[in-house]
Design an enzyme around this catalytic site. Structure first.
Site, mmCIF file in Angstrom:
data_model
loop_
_atom_site.group_PDB
_atom_site.id
_atom_site.type_symbol
_atom_site.label_atom_id
_atom_site.label_comp_id
_atom_site.label_asym_id
_atom_site.label_seq_id
_atom_site.Cartn_x
_atom_site.Cartn_y
_atom_site.Cartn_z
ATOM 1 N N ARG A 74 0.884 -1.176 0.000
ATOM 2 C CA ARG A 74 0.000 0.000 0.000
ATOM 3 C C ARG A 74 0.911 1.213 0.000
ATOM 4 O O ARG A 74 1.697 1.420 0.931
ATOM 5 C CB ARG A 74 -0.915 0.007 1.220
ATOM 6 N N HIS B 9 -7.220 0.745 -6.474
ATOM 7 C CA HIS B 9 -7.458 -0.072 -5.267
ATOM 8 C C HIS B 9 -8.175 -1.362 -5.705
ATOM 9 O O HIS B 9 -9.323 -1.607 -5.336
ATOM 10 C CB HIS B 9 -8.303 0.728 -4.277
ATOM 11 N N GLN C 99 -10.076 -3.854 -3.254
ATOM 12 C CA GLN C 99 -11.349 -3.337 -2.773
ATOM 13 C C GLN C 99 -12.477 -3.692 -3.744
ATOM 14 O O GLN C 99 -13.541 -4.166 -3.337
ATOM 15 C CB GLN C 99 -11.256 -1.812 -2.607
ATOM 16 N N ASP D 167 -17.141 7.079 -1.517
ATOM 17 C CA ASP D 167 -15.869 7.010 -0.782
ATOM 18 C C ASP D 167 -15.611 8.416 -0.230
ATOM 19 O O ASP D 167 -16.289 9.382 -0.619
ATOM 20 C CB ASP D 167 -14.758 6.564 -1.754
ATOM 21 N N CYS E 182 -16.395 1.793 0.603
ATOM 22 C CA CYS E 182 -15.191 1.004 0.913
ATOM 23 C C CYS E 182 -14.740 1.155 2.352
ATOM 24 O O CYS E 182 -14.010 0.301 2.850
ATOM 25 C CB CYS E 182 -14.065 1.384 -0.041
ATOM 26 N N ARG F 130 -13.620 -8.351 1.966
ATOM 27 C CA ARG F 130 -12.191 -8.135 1.679
ATOM 28 C C ARG F 130 -11.417 -9.413 2.012
ATOM 29 O O ARG F 130 -10.521 -9.827 1.273
ATOM 30 C CB ARG F 130 -11.644 -6.963 2.509
HETATM 31 N N1 NVA Z 1 -9.859 6.728 -1.518
HETATM 32 C C1 NVA Z 1 -9.523 6.327 -0.178
HETATM 33 C C2 NVA Z 1 -9.780 4.869 -0.015
HETATM 34 C C3 NVA Z 1 -9.545 4.335 1.368
HETATM 35 C C4 NVA Z 1 -9.752 2.871 1.452
HETATM 36 C C5 NVA Z 1 -8.076 6.668 0.124
HETATM 37 O O1 NVA Z 1 -7.246 6.477 -0.754
HETATM 38 O O2 NVA Z 1 -7.808 7.143 1.221
HETATM 39 N N1 CP Z 2 -11.190 -0.003 2.460
HETATM 40 C C1 CP Z 2 -9.912 -0.022 2.891
HETATM 41 O O1 CP Z 2 -8.973 -0.250 2.131
HETATM 42 O O2 CP Z 2 -9.753 0.187 4.217
HETATM 43 P P1 CP Z 2 -8.372 0.434 4.978
HETATM 44 O O3 CP Z 2 -7.834 1.748 4.486
HETATM 45 O O4 CP Z 2 -8.734 0.453 6.429
HETATM 46 O O5 CP Z 2 -7.438 -0.685 4.639
#
Ligand code: NVA
Ligand code: CP
Length: 324
Positions: A103, A130, A133, A222, A262, A290
């Protein structure tokens, strides 16, 4: 040859179908108490440059439930690009572990890890995409009885990584993906053009959430400011104010429509309390999925070519047998 999941370009439709079938089977096995150990002796490195609840925990639990193990590490320890170059990190990690979940901010870093590493690399979120997800989201749609081909998925909010991965999903299935976002916050226009040119599903950009929600099978949202954009939050609040999933918007969708998010969610911003806690919401089964979707991914990428889930006995790697 190793397989990665950095984007949906790494998947064919047949492979995606197989993943969902496997996820359903692994979920049923878990519910029935049928244990799996096919990833015995396998280790997954979890490399995080951003915070997480779902992604970290679901990958760790997934590895445990498949008989393997995982190691969490942040860039504070590694220093990719500062302490040492990404190609060295990829090669060193490949000597220790059987897969890398990353990540991070820059999508190119995930691609570089995949290019230079000899073990599968899984994208656990980048600024651009992502994919894990959206696999869980599609599994949730399937469980709700919504066929992918022909479904209308309306995403309301920022044209971010989650929106881009939904757009990529329209390259796998004949989905209509409608993105309702304010001007200046569109998803990646090159990706939109590429997926529309591919002629599988289709992508539409809307400014009116109400128009985009009309007749939708899925309403999705989101956060308005993603991780790394926290400083823009105040500026974004008035711009995004009308890009909210609320009861009025849900009433525009099909009577059978489901609502997905998400998570993490900001109640009162991109979604109202009554909708996220309401009868159309599948947000918490979606979060659970997930785990099940990623178990299927790990099984496919780490268990070995042509492996099928055993019902009981663990599939052991012979001593000295090479990792994939
Ligand atoms: N768009 C959000 C998704 C979190 C799971 C982010 O990147 O923070
Ligand atoms: N939806 C998601 O990826 O959650 P986290 O950021 O908690 O991993």
């Amino acid at each position: 040859m190793k397989r990665d999941l950095v984007s949906f370009a790494d998947l064919t439709r047949e492979q995606a179908d197989r993943l969902f079938d496997l996820a359903v089977r692994l979920k049923a096995d878990l519910r029935a108490g049928r244990a799996h150990a096919e990833l015995s002796q396998r280790t997954l490195a979890l490399l995080f440059h951003k915070p997480s609840l779902r992604t970290r925990l679901s990958f760790e639990v997934a590895m445990t439930q498949l008989g393997g193990t995982s190691i969490f590490i942040t860039d504070r320890e590694i220093g990719i690009g500062s302490r040492e170059p990404v190609q060295d990190v990829a090669r060193v990690l490949s000597g220790y572990v059987d897969g890398i979940m990353v990540r991070t901010f820059d999508h190119a870093l995930a691609e570089d890890l995949a290019r230079h590493g000899s073990v599968p690399v899984i994208n656990g979120l980048t600024d651009w995409l992502h994919p894990c997800q959206i696999l869980a989201d599609l599994l949730t749609m399937r469980e709700a009885g919504i066929a992918f081909d022909g479904a209308v998925v309306t995403y309301v909010g920022d044209g971010n990584n989650v929106a881009n991965s939904w757009i990529e999903a329209a390259g796998l299935y004949r989905l209509t993906v409608r993105i309702a976002c304010p001007e200046g916050y569109d998803p990646d226009p090159k990706l939109v053009a590429r997926i529309n040119a591919a002629g599988v599903g289709s992508v539409e950009i809307h400014r009116s959430p109400a128009e985009a929600a009309a007749g939708a099978d899925v309403l999705y949202t989101d956060v308005w400011a993603s991780m790394g954009q926290e400083a823009e939050r105040e500026k974004r609040l008035p711009i995004f104010r009308s890009y909210q999933i609320n009861e009025a918007l849900v009433a525009r969708a099909k009577p059978t429509a489901i609502v997905l998010h998400c998570l993490p969610a900001h109640r009162g911003e991109e979604i109202t309390e009554d909708v996220i806690e309401g009868p159309r919401s599948r947000v918490f089964p979606q979060a659970e999925n997930r785990l099940h979707a990623q178990k299927a991914v790990l099984f496919e990428l780490l268990a070995g070519q042509g492996a099928a889930p055993a019902k009981s006995a663990p599939a052991k790697r012979k001593a000295g047998a090479p990792r994939r």
